[in-house]
Every structure is written in C-alpha cells, then in structure tokens.
Scaffold this motif. Structure first.
Motif, PDB file in Angstrom:
ATOM      1  N   PHE A 112      55.420  13.428  49.916  1.00  0.00           N
ATOM      2  CA  PHE A 112      55.665  14.749  49.350  1.00  0.00           C
ATOM      3  C   PHE A 112      55.461  14.731  47.838  1.00  0.00           C
ATOM      4  O   PHE A 112      54.766  15.583  47.279  1.00  0.00           O
ATOM      5  CB  PHE A 112      57.080  15.233  49.691  1.00  0.00           C
ATOM      6  CG  PHE A 112      57.296  16.680  49.367  1.00  0.00           C
ATOM      7  CD1 PHE A 112      57.139  17.646  50.343  1.00  0.00           C
ATOM      8  CD2 PHE A 112      57.644  17.082  48.086  1.00  0.00           C
ATOM      9  CE1 PHE A 112      57.330  18.991  50.053  1.00  0.00           C
ATOM     10  CE2 PHE A 112      57.834  18.420  47.777  1.00  0.00           C
ATOM     11  CZ  PHE A 112      57.674  19.379  48.764  1.00  0.00           C
ATOM     12  N   ILE A 113      56.054  13.746  47.196  1.00  0.00           N
ATOM     13  CA  ILE A 113      55.969  13.662  45.737  1.00  0.00           C
ATOM     14  C   ILE A 113      54.525  13.416  45.288  1.00  0.00           C
ATOM     15  O   ILE A 113      54.064  14.005  44.303  1.00  0.00           O
ATOM     16  CB  ILE A 113      56.926  12.583  45.202  1.00  0.00           C
ATOM     17  CG1 ILE A 113      58.366  13.048  45.417  1.00  0.00           C
ATOM     18  CG2 ILE A 113      56.663  12.271  43.735  1.00  0.00           C
ATOM     19  CD1 ILE A 113      59.407  11.966  45.252  1.00  0.00           C
ATOM     20  N   SER A 114      53.796  12.574  46.007  1.00  0.00           N
ATOM     21  CA  SER A 114      52.399  12.317  45.658  1.00  0.00           C
ATOM     22  C   SER A 114      51.555  13.577  45.803  1.00  0.00           C
ATOM     23  O   SER A 114      50.733  13.890  44.934  1.00  0.00           O
ATOM     24  CB  SER A 114      51.815  11.216  46.545  1.00  0.00           C
ATOM     25  OG  SER A 114      52.409   9.983  46.254  1.00  0.00           O
ATOM     26  N   LEU A 115      51.749  14.295  46.900  1.00  0.00           N
ATOM     27  CA  LEU A 115      50.994  15.529  47.098  1.00  0.00           C
ATOM     28  C   LEU A 115      51.351  16.579  46.053  1.00  0.00           C
ATOM     29  O   LEU A 115      50.475  17.266  45.518  1.00  0.00           O
ATOM     30  CB  LEU A 115      51.238  16.080  48.501  1.00  0.00           C
ATOM     31  CG  LEU A 115      50.535  15.325  49.622  1.00  0.00           C
ATOM     32  CD1 LEU A 115      51.105  15.712  50.971  1.00  0.00           C
ATOM     33  CD2 LEU A 115      49.035  15.589  49.571  1.00  0.00           C
ATOM     34  N   GLU A 116      52.622  16.682  45.746  1.00  0.00           N
ATOM     35  CA  GLU A 116      53.040  17.642  44.721  1.00  0.00           C
ATOM     36  C   GLU A 116      52.440  17.273  43.365  1.00  0.00           C
ATOM     37  O   GLU A 116      51.934  18.133  42.636  1.00  0.00           O
ATOM     38  CB  GLU A 116      54.563  17.700  44.631  1.00  0.00           C
ATOM     39  CG  GLU A 116      55.052  18.713  43.622  1.00  0.00           C
ATOM     40  CD  GLU A 116      56.570  18.781  43.531  1.00  0.00           C
ATOM     41  OE1 GLU A 116      57.065  19.758  42.959  1.00  0.00           O
ATOM     42  OE2 GLU A 116      57.257  17.860  44.015  1.00  0.00           O
ATOM     43  N   GLY A 117      52.486  15.995  43.029  1.00  0.00           N
ATOM     44  CA  GLY A 117      51.965  15.533  41.738  1.00  0.00           C
ATOM     45  C   GLY A 117      50.473  15.733  41.581  1.00  0.00           C
ATOM     46  O   GLY A 117      49.976  15.930  40.475  1.00  0.00           O
ATOM     47  N   SER A 118      49.738  15.700  42.675  1.00  0.00           N
ATOM     48  CA  SER A 118      48.284  15.886  42.608  1.00  0.00           C
ATOM     49  C   SER A 118      47.887  17.320  42.954  1.00  0.00           C
ATOM     50  O   SER A 118      46.718  17.591  43.203  1.00  0.00           O
ATOM     51  CB  SER A 118      47.581  14.911  43.550  1.00  0.00           C
ATOM     52  OG  SER A 118      47.906  15.214  44.902  1.00  0.00           O
ATOM     53  N   GLU A 119      48.883  18.195  42.943  1.00  0.00           N
ATOM     54  CA  GLU A 119      48.679  19.613  43.265  1.00  0.00           C
ATOM     55  C   GLU A 119      48.005  19.789  44.623  1.00  0.00           C
ATOM     56  O   GLU A 119      47.119  20.625  44.808  1.00  0.00           O
ATOM     57  CB  GLU A 119      47.905  20.306  42.152  1.00  0.00           C
ATOM     58  CG  GLU A 119      48.668  20.283  40.834  1.00  0.00           C
ATOM     59  CD  GLU A 119      47.949  20.987  39.697  1.00  0.00           C
ATOM     60  OE1 GLU A 119      46.959  21.711  39.939  1.00  0.00           O
ATOM     61  OE2 GLU A 119      48.404  20.807  38.555  1.00  0.00           O
ATOM     62  N   GLY A 120      48.454  18.985  45.578  1.00  0.00           N
ATOM     63  CA  GLY A 120      47.884  19.016  46.921  1.00  0.00           C
ATOM     64  C   GLY A 120      48.420  20.125  47.803  1.00  0.00           C
ATOM     65  O   GLY A 120      47.890  20.361  48.889  1.00  0.00           O
ATOM     66  N   PHE A 121      49.453  20.811  47.358  1.00  0.00           N
ATOM     67  CA  PHE A 121      50.001  21.931  48.122  1.00  0.00           C
ATOM     68  C   PHE A 121      49.449  23.225  47.547  1.00  0.00           C
ATOM     69  O   PHE A 121      49.704  23.553  46.394  1.00  0.00           O
ATOM     70  CB  PHE A 121      51.535  21.942  48.045  1.00  0.00           C
ATOM     71  CG  PHE A 121      52.185  20.753  48.695  1.00  0.00           C
ATOM     72  CD1 PHE A 121      52.012  20.488  50.035  1.00  0.00           C
ATOM     73  CD2 PHE A 121      52.987  19.903  47.947  1.00  0.00           C
ATOM     74  CE1 PHE A 121      52.625  19.393  50.637  1.00  0.00           C
ATOM     75  CE2 PHE A 121      53.606  18.812  48.533  1.00  0.00           C
ATOM     76  CZ  PHE A 121      53.426  18.553  49.885  1.00  0.00           C
ATOM     77  N   LYS A 122      48.696  23.965  48.336  1.00  0.00           N
ATOM     78  CA  LYS A 122      48.051  25.182  47.843  1.00  0.00           C
ATOM     79  C   LYS A 122      48.612  26.459  48.474  1.00  0.00           C
ATOM     80  O   LYS A 122      48.347  27.536  47.981  1.00  0.00           O
ATOM     81  CB  LYS A 122      46.539  25.132  48.110  1.00  0.00           C
ATOM     82  CG  LYS A 122      45.851  23.941  47.480  1.00  0.00           C
ATOM     83  CD  LYS A 122      45.881  23.992  45.980  1.00  0.00           C
ATOM     84  CE  LYS A 122      45.073  22.827  45.414  1.00  0.00           C
ATOM     85  NZ  LYS A 122      45.304  22.604  44.029  1.00  0.00           N
ATOM     86  N   LEU A 123      49.347  26.342  49.562  1.00  0.00           N
ATOM     87  CA  LEU A 123      49.859  27.535  50.229  1.00  0.00           C
ATOM     88  C   LEU A 123      50.944  28.200  49.394  1.00  0.00           C
ATOM     89  O   LEU A 123      51.676  27.538  48.659  1.00  0.00           O
ATOM     90  CB  LEU A 123      50.414  27.187  51.616  1.00  0.00           C
ATOM     91  CG  LEU A 123      49.396  26.623  52.608  1.00  0.00           C
ATOM     92  CD1 LEU A 123      50.102  26.196  53.891  1.00  0.00           C
ATOM     93  CD2 LEU A 123      48.316  27.653  52.904  1.00  0.00           C
ATOM     94  N   GLU A 124      51.048  29.513  49.531  1.00  0.00           N
ATOM     95  CA  GLU A 124      52.066  30.289  48.818  1.00  0.00           C
ATOM     96  C   GLU A 124      53.417  30.078  49.495  1.00  0.00           C
ATOM     97  O   GLU A 124      53.754  30.757  50.449  1.00  0.00           O
ATOM     98  CB  GLU A 124      51.696  31.784  48.832  1.00  0.00           C
ATOM     99  CG  GLU A 124      50.478  32.108  47.999  1.00  0.00           C
ATOM    100  CD  GLU A 124      50.713  31.881  46.515  1.00  0.00           C
ATOM    101  OE1 GLU A 124      51.828  32.157  46.023  1.00  0.00           O
ATOM    102  OE2 GLU A 124      49.765  31.419  45.844  1.00  0.00           O
ATOM    103  N   ARG A 125      54.140  29.115  49.026  1.00  0.00           N
ATOM    104  CA  ARG A 125      55.489  28.806  49.537  1.00  0.00           C
ATOM    105  C   ARG A 125      56.172  27.997  48.455  1.00  0.00           C
ATOM    106  O   ARG A 125      55.586  27.076  47.889  1.00  0.00           O
ATOM    107  CB  ARG A 125      55.394  28.028  50.838  1.00  0.00           C
ATOM    108  CG  ARG A 125      56.690  27.433  51.347  1.00  0.00           C
ATOM    109  CD  ARG A 125      57.468  28.414  52.198  1.00  0.00           C
ATOM    110  NE  ARG A 125      58.558  27.716  52.889  1.00  0.00           N
ATOM    111  CZ  ARG A 125      59.811  28.132  52.855  1.00  0.00           C
ATOM    112  NH1 ARG A 125      60.135  29.230  52.219  1.00  0.00           N
ATOM    113  NH2 ARG A 125      60.749  27.473  53.503  1.00  0.00           N
ATOM    114  N   ASP A 126      57.408  28.322  48.199  1.00  0.00           N
ATOM    115  CA  ASP A 126      58.177  27.613  47.182  1.00  0.00           C
ATOM    116  C   ASP A 126      58.309  26.140  47.574  1.00  0.00           C
ATOM    117  O   ASP A 126      58.784  25.826  48.671  1.00  0.00           O
ATOM    118  CB  ASP A 126      59.562  28.262  47.050  1.00  0.00           C
ATOM    119  CG  ASP A 126      60.422  27.555  46.038  1.00  0.00           C
ATOM    120  OD1 ASP A 126      60.013  27.479  44.859  1.00  0.00           O
ATOM    121  OD2 ASP A 126      61.506  27.070  46.427  1.00  0.00           O
ATOM    122  N   LEU A 127      57.866  25.231  46.703  1.00  0.00           N
ATOM    123  CA  LEU A 127      57.910  23.800  47.007  1.00  0.00           C
ATOM    124  C   LEU A 127      59.336  23.291  47.168  1.00  0.00           C
ATOM    125  O   LEU A 127      59.595  22.407  47.988  1.00  0.00           O
ATOM    126  CB  LEU A 127      57.187  22.999  45.923  1.00  0.00           C
ATOM    127  CG  LEU A 127      55.663  23.105  45.946  1.00  0.00           C
ATOM    128  CD1 LEU A 127      55.060  22.346  44.776  1.00  0.00           C
ATOM    129  CD2 LEU A 127      55.103  22.591  47.261  1.00  0.00           C
TER     130      LEU A 127
END
Length: 95
Positions: free
Chosen positions: A53-68
């Motif tokens: 989760f942290i790696s994906l968040e750090g690399s801006e891997g989450f693109k969907l409109e949803r609060d992380l």
C-alpha cells in the motif's frame, strides 16, 4: 527503504537492526494469540500488505477517485478481521 528486504542470516549488523522492528510486530500480533508458524505468516502478510500500500501510494499508483485514508483504514480493518479469525479457523476442522 533500508529494511525493505530482510537481511541475510549472516548479516549480523542487518539482523541487529531488524530485531527491534520484529519485536514490535511480534508483540502486536501476539495479541491475536499467534505463535510459531502462524506468527511468522502473520508478520509476512501484514508487512506485505502495508509495504504494498505504502509503495503504491508513494509512486502515485492509486488513480481512482477514493480517499486513500479511507482505503487504508479498510485495509487495517480487514487485516484485523483476518487475524482475529485466524486461530478460530485453524481450530475448526469441519468442511
């Protein structure tokens, strides 16, 4: 990032650096009454989920409109559910 990969067994300095972290993880997960292989598996699962989760968040891997934060809260809640049920499931041998 320094502890992203576990140190080799013969890396005395690396092993010493990971001991406090593993002690914290172990203490937290022992609250779920886990030990031995169950504890090792739980540590690996929690570490993998958090790291991913942290790696994906750090690399801006989450693109969907949803609060992380909402998704992260759900991840933690899901891990808690799995770990709470873990021993109960291991003892239930019925099909």
């Amino acid at each position: 990032m320094a502890l992203q990969t576990a140190p080799a067994r013969d890396d005395i300095e690396g092993q010493a650096a990971t001991e406090p972290l593993l002690a914290v993880f172990g203490s937290v997960l022992r609250a779920y009454d886990l030990e031995g292989d169950d504890l090792t598996d739980a540590i690996r699962i929690v570490r993998s989920a958090l790291h991913g989760f942290i790696s994906l968040e750090g690399s801006e891997g989450f693109k969907l409109e949803r609060d992380l934060d909402a998704t992260f809260d759900r991840l933690i809640s899901s891990l808690d559910t799995v770990l709470t049920q873990w021993r109960r499931d291991a003892l239930d041998l019925s099909p």
